[in-house]
Design a protein around this motif. Sequence first.
Motif, PDB file in Angstrom:
ATOM      1  N   LYS A  43     -24.372   1.259  24.596  1.00 20.60           N
ATOM      2  CA  LYS A  43     -22.903   1.285  24.602  1.00 20.60           C
ATOM      3  C   LYS A  43     -22.302   0.571  23.392  1.00 20.60           C
ATOM      4  N   THR A  44     -23.152  -0.134  22.638  1.00 21.08           N
ATOM      5  CA  THR A  44     -22.642  -0.949  21.532  1.00 21.08           C
ATOM      6  C   THR A  44     -22.312  -0.077  20.328  1.00 21.08           C
ATOM      7  N   ASP A  45     -21.049  -0.123  19.935  1.00 20.61           N
ATOM      8  CA  ASP A  45     -20.634   0.520  18.687  1.00 20.61           C
ATOM      9  C   ASP A  45     -19.601  -0.381  18.020  1.00 20.61           C
ATOM     10  N   LEU A  73     -16.537  -1.361  20.265  1.00 23.77           N
ATOM     11  CA  LEU A  73     -16.839  -2.395  21.269  1.00 23.77           C
ATOM     12  C   LEU A  73     -16.923  -3.769  20.604  1.00 23.77           C
ATOM     13  N   GLN A  97     -25.368   2.325  15.234  1.00 24.14           N
ATOM     14  CA  GLN A  97     -24.979   2.491  16.633  1.00 24.14           C
ATOM     15  C   GLN A  97     -25.997   1.727  17.477  1.00 24.14           C
ATOM     16  N   GLY A 116     -20.273  -4.033  28.419  1.00 27.00           N
ATOM     17  CA  GLY A 116     -21.519  -3.293  28.611  1.00 27.00           C
ATOM     18  C   GLY A 116     -22.573  -3.468  27.542  1.00 27.00           C
ATOM     19  N   ALA A 117     -22.371  -4.446  26.639  1.00 25.57           N
ATOM     20  CA  ALA A 117     -23.372  -4.707  25.596  1.00 25.57           C
ATOM     21  C   ALA A 117     -24.258  -5.871  26.001  1.00 25.57           C
TER      22      ALA A 117
END
Length: 314
Positions: free
Chosen positions: A141-143, A146, A168, A191-192
């Motif tokens: 979910k890490t971008d 975020l 990403q 969510g990271a």
Amino acid sequence: MSLAFLFPGQGSQAVGMGQDLIEAFASAREVFEEVDEALKQKLSTLMRDGPEDQLTLTENAQPALMAVSVAVMRALEREFGVAIDKAAFVAGHSLGEYSALAASGAISVSDTARLLKLRGQAMQRAVPVGQGAMASLIGPKTDLALAEEAAKAGAEVGVCVVANDNNQGNVVISGEKAAVDWAIEKAKELGARAIPLNVSAPFHCPLMQPAADEMAEALAEAAISAPRAPVVANVTARPTNDPEVIRGLLVEQVTGRVRWRESVQWMAGEGGVTRFAEAGAGKVLSGMVKRIAPDAEAVPLNGPADLEAFAKTL
């Protein structure tokens, strides 16, 4: 096939790196001797024997990693006839940008070693130990969005910014410790996963301004010429071969974001690069390339066998 050479940053260092190059190639040995002479320090002995905690110190790790990268490129050219201008572009991650400039002839190896030694010392001086922090935000979910949101939450407490947009699933934040701790909690909510990094200073954030000022002074005196291949700069994610632009970008880079994902995307897209060769220690950047540009080929060039195999494919 369009080629780019990539140069790794801090974190890729390891005791023993470059030793097989020294043993195999006189051209590689010359680079290590040049760096030792420039720094009036037996850095090559520290690289060979350790201890690891001394090699990991920023002021040692930075010139050491540059030495390995330039040794790879010099051996490629002298022993296998592969010159850096075979590449459409060169790029380096943070300190690796200096390696790219040294390897492409824009800054002499001796001057680069001295600049990197100073850069490491200046970064360490900029923020007292324990007051700054960095953390890697990872996971599917890490971008960048975020990480920006997490850093914004941290910034309510103190200085906190996105320092490295690696790929990403891997973005690094940097700033004051309390602010980074707050951002970590926000990132987890979003969510990271967050991993505090074992670093001596909060790199690539506004707290590094005193180091940027020191580097501006040193770089003003440095001789910089046009590189033999355009350098895709960290802070712009675009190529340049203008010495005065490069000088300014190296100052900006101290406090600015490492836009690595964008840099690789640009090279693989508009730049037309289909093959990336990572010159130096480790294979961190090769892994990042595979995540950013899955259709491109990424090959790490660490030891003599890698160089020989690579040269045969050109």
